[in-house]
Write an enzyme that holds these catalytic residues in place. Structure first.
Site, PDB file in Angstrom:
ATOM      1  N   ASP A   1       8.739   5.569 -11.089  1.00 19.70           N
ATOM      2  CA  ASP A   1       8.204   6.204 -12.302  1.00 19.70           C
ATOM      3  C   ASP A   1       8.944   7.494 -12.643  1.00 19.70           C
ATOM      4  O   ASP A   1       9.151   7.811 -13.819  1.00 19.70           O
ATOM      5  CB  ASP A   1       6.711   6.502 -12.131  1.00 19.70           C
TER       6      ASP A   1
ATOM      7  N   SER B   1       0.802  -1.218   0.000  1.00 19.16           N
ATOM      8  CA  SER B   1       0.000   0.000   0.000  1.00 19.16           C
ATOM      9  C   SER B   1       0.835   1.268   0.000  1.00 19.16           C
ATOM     10  O   SER B   1       1.397   1.626  -1.016  1.00 19.16           O
ATOM     11  CB  SER B   1      -0.984  -0.016   1.162  1.00 19.16           C
TER      12      SER B   1
ATOM     13  N   LYS C   1      -1.049  -4.405  -3.113  1.00 17.47           N
ATOM     14  CA  LYS C   1      -2.300  -3.901  -2.541  1.00 17.47           C
ATOM     15  C   LYS C   1      -2.570  -2.523  -3.141  1.00 17.47           C
ATOM     16  O   LYS C   1      -1.969  -1.534  -2.758  1.00 17.47           O
ATOM     17  CB  LYS C   1      -2.172  -3.841  -1.010  1.00 17.47           C
TER      18      LYS C   1
END
Length: 444
Positions: A321, A310, A335
């Protein structure tokens, strides 16, 4: 307040508090009013026909239990059990929160609670360890992510609901409990004796690995984790100029969303960090980095494993990214859904999956996880060097070097690090390589 934590079982609790999965908390005061977003949603869609056959079946089962069950059962209990089952049947992360669980929800973000210090879920009827929390009885007792708890003292776990198992594991500080563990790669179940304690979780720890190379460990994301990280970075900088940083998110099950955003923002000076998509307008969220970065622009290595979930995955995904750091370790938990806390009364609520979250590039990590740039499995390192061999320094009358650079202790420290934490040893080596290859780069 938004909280993110993996919950791989029916619902996941820490020994003490309930752990939430990406929760958008609704104020308790809103419990008596109809949520305007929910109201709008109903208005936009055609009102479905009630499933009369299923309602008749429910009423029939209810009546059979009332008249035929071996002991009398109160109507309120049957109805609450029905609600609990209805919500739990949606997905592994939705749950009906009764008073104790709802109160535990508030405790979780404070970083202090009673218990053993484990993040757990259900798997095949057994309690599965997601991650032991740093510095707790569970971590000191050697429990690992993936362990299955099959017995609590002399009581088998199979057949228990997760909240029942958690309640049995809770207790007063100082009280012992014996867990029977099944671990992959270990032939037979074995017992671990733990002593319950008050769990005070320091979410951020730091130290210098070598001159110029700092280590930051986040064990879970609490309300003040962003500020604590900033202080830790300043402490490291006071010990000398930083040339590189390791950010350790292994076995971090998540926590407060805003903290994950703040941690990401500490390393990013612009761009999207995370966004969510759902059916309700208030679940459409976007978080962007600011120019106020706490970390110096030095190479960064981020460590993850199967216990990283999470909020940890949000941070790792954002930094990956934006190419701000290299991700090292093993695949994360996966998750990627958001749960909203919808109060029903002053002491009851529903934790309902309402959205999915995405990394800046649009990746959903739900059931996929973050894949590391460099895969390094957990391993044990043993020194195979033959200690009986004679070296030049062992010869009588050998010449003194005269140019010792004082690195003897550093080499020994490296050896100890390789033996105690092979993944961290590899992360440090990677960090050194990045410094050599990109000494002037702003990116890890």
């Amino acid at each position: 307040m938004t909280l993110l934590t993996n919950t791989p079982g029916i619902w996941t609790r820490t020994f003490g508090p309930l752990l939430l999965s990406a929760c958008l908390a609704v104020p308790v005061g809103a419990a008596e009013a109809v949520d305007p977003e929910l109201e709008g949603l109903v208005a936009e869609e055609e009102t479905p026909q009630l499933p009369l056959d299923e309602l008749r079946l429910f009423a029939e089962v209810f009546e059979r239990i009332k008249t035929a069950y071996v002991e009398p059962v109160e109507d309120a209990k049957l109805l609450e059990d029905a609600i609990r089952g209805m919500v739990a049947g949606l997905d592994p992360h939705s749950a009906y929160l009764e008073p104790e669980a709802y109160e535990d929800l508030q405790e979780h973000t404070s970083g202090e609670f009673g218990g053993l210090g484990l993040e757990v879920g259900m798997q095949d009827g057994f309690v599965r360890v997601i991650a032991p929390i740093d510095g707790t009885p569970a971590q000191k007792g050697g429990l690992k992510a993936g362990d299955l708890i099959v017995k609590l003292d002399d009581t088998p776990v199979q057949g228990m609901a997760l909240d029942e198992a958690v309640a049995k594991m809770r207790g007063k500080p100082g009280e012992p409990i014996v867990l029977t563990i099944v671990r992959e790669g270990v032939e037979k179940p074995f017992e671990v004796r733990l002593v319950r304690d008050v769990i005070r979780v320091a979410s951020v720890r730091h130290r210098v690995l070598e001159d110029g190379f700092g280590y930051l460990r986040i064990s879970q994301f609490q309300v003040n984790t962003g500020k604590d990280l900033g202080r830790a970075i300043r402490d490291l900088e006071r010990e000398g100029p930083l040339r590189g940083l390791v950010l350790d998110l292994r076995n971090n099950p998540g926590g407060v969303l805003q903290a994950a955003v703040e941690v990401s923002d500490a390393f990013l000076d612009e761009g999207l960090i995370v966004y969510t998509e759902g059916r309700l307008a208030n679940t459409e969220l976007r978080y962007n980095a600011t120019s106020d970065t706490a970390a110096p622009a030095v190479p960064l290595v981020v460590m993850i494993n199967a216990g990283s979930a999470s909020a940890s995955e949000i941070v790792a995904g954002a930094l990956q990214d934006h190419k701000r750091g290299l991700i090292l370790g093993t695949d994360s938990f996966g998750k990627g859904s958001v749960q909203t806390i919808l109060p029903l009364t002053s002491d009851r609520a529903v934790k309902l999956t309402t959205a999915r979250y995405f990394t800046p590039s649009g990746r959903s990590i739900q059931a996929q996880g973050i894949v590391p740039d460099i895969r390094v499995d957990e391993a044990e390192v043993h020194n195979l060097q033959n200690g009986t061999r004679i070296k030049e320094s062992d010869l009588a009358g050998h010449l003194v070097n005269g140019q010792s650079n004082g690195n003897d202790n550093e080499v020994k420290a490296d050896g100890r690090l390789a033996e105690s934490d092979f993944q961290l040893f590899e992360a440090l080596n990677l960090l050194k390589a990045l410094v050599i290859l990109k000494p002037e780069s702003n990116h890890g």
